[in-house]
Design a protein around this motif. Structure first.
Motif, PDB file in Angstrom:
ATOM      1  N   LYS A  21       4.817   8.693  -3.161  1.00  0.00           N
ATOM      2  CA  LYS A  21       6.103   8.793  -3.883  1.00  0.00           C
ATOM      3  C   LYS A  21       6.324   7.621  -4.823  1.00  0.00           C
ATOM      4  O   LYS A  21       6.970   7.740  -5.859  1.00  0.00           O
ATOM      5  CB  LYS A  21       7.268   8.892  -2.893  1.00  0.00           C
ATOM      6  N   LEU A  23       3.838   6.092  -6.244  1.00  0.00           N
ATOM      7  CA  LEU A  23       2.535   6.034  -6.945  1.00  0.00           C
ATOM      8  C   LEU A  23       1.601   4.989  -6.323  1.00  0.00           C
ATOM      9  O   LEU A  23       0.835   4.327  -7.010  1.00  0.00           O
ATOM     10  CB  LEU A  23       2.731   5.794  -8.445  1.00  0.00           C
ATOM     11  N   ALA A  25       2.211   2.116  -5.042  1.00  0.00           N
ATOM     12  CA  ALA A  25       2.458   0.704  -5.400  1.00  0.00           C
ATOM     13  C   ALA A  25       2.288  -0.175  -4.155  1.00  0.00           C
ATOM     14  O   ALA A  25       2.587   0.226  -3.028  1.00  0.00           O
ATOM     15  CB  ALA A  25       3.866   0.551  -5.978  1.00  0.00           C
ATOM     16  N   ALA A  65       1.651  -3.785  -8.224  1.00  0.00           N
ATOM     17  CA  ALA A  65       2.445  -4.388  -7.158  1.00  0.00           C
ATOM     18  C   ALA A  65       3.845  -3.779  -7.245  1.00  0.00           C
ATOM     19  O   ALA A  65       4.251  -3.285  -8.302  1.00  0.00           O
ATOM     20  CB  ALA A  65       2.499  -5.901  -7.349  1.00  0.00           C
ATOM     21  N   LEU A 108      -2.789   0.500 -12.631  1.00  0.00           N
ATOM     22  CA  LEU A 108      -2.029  -0.429 -13.472  1.00  0.00           C
ATOM     23  C   LEU A 108      -1.720  -1.704 -12.688  1.00  0.00           C
ATOM     24  O   LEU A 108      -1.536  -1.658 -11.458  1.00  0.00           O
ATOM     25  CB  LEU A 108      -0.722   0.226 -13.930  1.00  0.00           C
ATOM     26  N   GLU A 113      -6.244  -4.449 -10.649  1.00  0.00           N
ATOM     27  CA  GLU A 113      -6.778  -5.663 -10.022  1.00  0.00           C
ATOM     28  C   GLU A 113      -7.502  -5.323  -8.712  1.00  0.00           C
ATOM     29  O   GLU A 113      -8.551  -5.889  -8.410  1.00  0.00           O
ATOM     30  CB  GLU A 113      -5.633  -6.663  -9.805  1.00  0.00           C
ATOM     31  N   PRO A 132      -0.108  -4.184 -17.510  1.00  0.00           N
ATOM     32  CA  PRO A 132       1.107  -4.249 -18.351  1.00  0.00           C
ATOM     33  C   PRO A 132       2.106  -5.320 -17.925  1.00  0.00           C
ATOM     34  O   PRO A 132       3.270  -5.276 -18.348  1.00  0.00           O
ATOM     35  CB  PRO A 132       1.702  -2.847 -18.151  1.00  0.00           C
TER      36      PRO A 132
HETATM   37  N1  CAA Z   1       6.425  -0.584  -8.230  1.00  0.00           N
HETATM   38  C1  CAA Z   1       7.396   0.103  -7.614  1.00  0.00           C
HETATM   39  N2  CAA Z   1       7.628   1.416  -7.809  1.00  0.00           N
HETATM   40  C2  CAA Z   1       6.844   2.052  -8.694  1.00  0.00           C
HETATM   41  C3  CAA Z   1       5.810   1.402  -9.386  1.00  0.00           C
HETATM   42  C4  CAA Z   1       5.610   0.008  -9.125  1.00  0.00           C
HETATM   43  N3  CAA Z   1       4.625  -0.697  -9.688  1.00  0.00           N
HETATM   44  N4  CAA Z   1       5.218   2.287 -10.215  1.00  0.00           N
HETATM   45  C5  CAA Z   1       5.857   3.466 -10.023  1.00  0.00           C
HETATM   46  N5  CAA Z   1       6.845   3.322  -9.114  1.00  0.00           N
HETATM   47  C6  CAA Z   1       7.775   4.331  -8.640  1.00  0.00           C
HETATM   48  C7  CAA Z   1       8.864   4.617  -9.663  1.00  0.00           C
HETATM   49  O1  CAA Z   1       9.888   3.649  -9.589  1.00  0.00           O
HETATM   50  C8  CAA Z   1       9.306   5.991  -9.238  1.00  0.00           C
HETATM   51  O2  CAA Z   1      10.150   5.864  -8.125  1.00  0.00           O
HETATM   52  P1  CAA Z   1      11.493   6.788  -8.005  1.00  0.00           P
HETATM   53  O3  CAA Z   1      10.940   8.202  -7.923  1.00  0.00           O
HETATM   54  O4  CAA Z   1      12.117   6.322  -6.744  1.00  0.00           O
HETATM   55  O5  CAA Z   1      12.282   6.541  -9.258  1.00  0.00           O
HETATM   56  C9  CAA Z   1       8.011   6.645  -8.757  1.00  0.00           C
HETATM   57  O6  CAA Z   1       7.103   5.576  -8.491  1.00  0.00           O
HETATM   58  C10 CAA Z   1       7.368   7.531  -9.797  1.00  0.00           C
HETATM   59  O7  CAA Z   1       7.221   6.772 -10.989  1.00  0.00           O
HETATM   60  P2  CAA Z   1       7.771   7.269 -12.422  1.00  0.00           P
HETATM   61  O8  CAA Z   1       8.961   8.140 -12.259  1.00  0.00           O
HETATM   62  O9  CAA Z   1       7.910   6.064 -13.286  1.00  0.00           O
HETATM   63  O10 CAA Z   1       6.513   8.162 -12.877  1.00  0.00           O
HETATM   64  P3  CAA Z   1       6.040   8.456 -14.355  1.00  0.00           P
HETATM   65  O11 CAA Z   1       5.004   9.520 -14.247  1.00  0.00           O
HETATM   66  O12 CAA Z   1       7.186   8.691 -15.260  1.00  0.00           O
HETATM   67  O13 CAA Z   1       5.353   7.074 -14.850  1.00  0.00           O
HETATM   68  C11 CAA Z   1       3.909   5.149 -14.618  1.00  0.00           C
HETATM   69  C12 CAA Z   1       4.187   6.620 -14.212  1.00  0.00           C
HETATM   70  C13 CAA Z   1       3.545   5.073 -16.107  1.00  0.00           C
HETATM   71  C14 CAA Z   1       2.773   4.642 -13.778  1.00  0.00           C
HETATM   72  C15 CAA Z   1       5.203   4.301 -14.361  1.00  0.00           C
HETATM   73  O14 CAA Z   1       5.650   4.551 -13.032  1.00  0.00           O
HETATM   74  C16 CAA Z   1       5.002   2.823 -14.508  1.00  0.00           C
HETATM   75  O15 CAA Z   1       4.940   2.326 -15.620  1.00  0.00           O
HETATM   76  N6  CAA Z   1       4.920   2.103 -13.358  1.00  0.00           N
HETATM   77  C17 CAA Z   1       4.831   0.652 -13.378  1.00  0.00           C
HETATM   78  C18 CAA Z   1       3.445   0.175 -13.793  1.00  0.00           C
HETATM   79  C19 CAA Z   1       3.408  -1.326 -13.838  1.00  0.00           C
HETATM   80  O16 CAA Z   1       4.111  -1.968 -14.641  1.00  0.00           O
HETATM   81  N7  CAA Z   1       2.567  -1.949 -12.978  1.00  0.00           N
HETATM   82  C20 CAA Z   1       2.455  -3.385 -12.889  1.00  0.00           C
HETATM   83  C21 CAA Z   1       3.317  -3.903 -11.781  1.00  0.00           C
HETATM   84  S1  CAA Z   1       3.398  -5.662 -11.732  1.00  0.00           S
HETATM   85  C22 CAA Z   1       1.997  -6.150 -10.939  1.00  0.00           C
HETATM   86  O17 CAA Z   1       1.172  -5.360 -10.539  1.00  0.00           O
HETATM   87  C23 CAA Z   1       1.864  -7.639 -10.737  1.00  0.00           C
HETATM   88  C24 CAA Z   1       0.528  -8.083 -10.291  1.00  0.00           C
HETATM   89  O18 CAA Z   1      -0.341  -8.355 -11.099  1.00  0.00           O
HETATM   90  C25 CAA Z   1       0.230  -8.269  -8.893  1.00  0.00           C
END
Ligand code: CAA
Length: 259
Positions: A21, A23, A25, A65, A108, A113, A132
């Protein structure tokens, strides 16, 4: 475990990150369970030849994350969380067996990573890979600035990190970031072939090769070559080297025992 399924069938271990749910994360609970799964794998390592890691579902490997958890962290808490993530991924990279990331959709941030900490990446056609973090005011912090740069070079790493550029499976394959691309229909077949190839190799030599390649990114060339020759000499003490070389000379298939 609630978020990690670990399945060990015969000599293949499979981890599925099971938080579809969100994705898949990575929050601190998922990281803790991943750490525990690695403990179990390490305890049984002599029986396991290959580990695979994938995300649950067909949409996402790991979308990074967990942003909803990170948004609440103080700098010190962030340091603890991110360092823990780095350590868990380091443990995966340093396992003595080959690890295949099945990049089934979004990889992502922390997801890419994680894939980069694996030895081999098999992507599905819908895979999207990227770091990103700068768009969130952060930088990649589960080793991404280091491993992506080593994997594809500074220029591509800068374009992906500074511009948050996401790439598809085809482009990732062209860059050598993934080793192969499969449709969902032929994923099992391609994975099966990869596993079969890896299982034909001598286990001790695989471990030595992984450690020597790791040294290539983490040491100078003189020390790296010394390590290489030490590992190579050590291979001469194994039954597997005698078997591998004898099998070649006798024109038969080698039967390795891992000794
Ligand atoms: N953390 C927490 N929740 C996340 C998540 C993340 N990284 N990625 C997705 N989700 C959640 C969304 O919040 C959503 O939850 P709800 O249904 O409760 O609203 C659910 O997963 C489904 O996601 P979307 O509705 O956004 O799905 P989409 O198909 O429209 O988009 C996506 C998909 C392009 C992957 C988009 O979810 C997105 O951009 N996610 C974030 C990606 C991101 O920025 N990742 C980097 C995180 S920072 C990091 O990782 C730091 C590090 O280096 C350790």
């Amino acid at each position: 475990m609630n978020f990690i399924n670990l399945d060990i069938q015969s000599d293949i271990a499979s981890i599925t990150i099971n938080r579809e749910k969100a994705l898949n994360a990575l929050n601190s609970d998922v990281l803790k369970e991943l750490d525990q799964a690695i403990d179990i794998i390490e305890d049984r390592i002599s029986d396991i030849r290959v580990l695979t890691i994938r995300g649950a579902g067909e949409k996402s490997f790991v979308a990074g994350a967990d942003i909803s958890e990170m948004v609440k962290l103080s700098p010190l808490e962030a340091r603890e969380f991110l360092t823990y993530g780095q350590r868990v991924l380091d443990r995966i990279e340093l396992l003595p067996i080959p690890v295949i990331a099945i990049v089934n959709g979004y990889a992502l941030g922390g997801g890419l990573e994680l894939a980069l900490a694996c030895d081999i990446r098999l992507a599905t056609e819908n895979a999207v890979l990227g770091l990103p973090e700068v768009s969130l005011g952060l930088i990649p912090s589960f080793g991404g600035t280091q491993r992506l740069t080593r994997a594809v070079g500074t220029s591509v790493a800068k374009s992906m990190i500074l511009m948050g550029k996401k790439i598809d499976a085809k482009r990732a394959y062209e860059l050598g970031l993934v080793d192969d691309v499969a449709s969902f229909e032929n994923l099992d077949e391609k994975l099966g072939k990869m596993i079969k190839t890896l299982k034909k190799m001598a286990p001790v030599a695989l471990h030595a090769a992984k450690d020597a390649i790791y040294a290539a990114s983490n040491t100078d060339i003189i020390s790296g070559q010394e390590l290489e020759v030490n590992y190579a000499s050590m291979c001469f003490s194994t039954d597997d080297l005698r078997e591998g070389m004898s099998a070649f000379l006798e024109k038969r298939k080698a039967e390795f025992t891992g000794k």
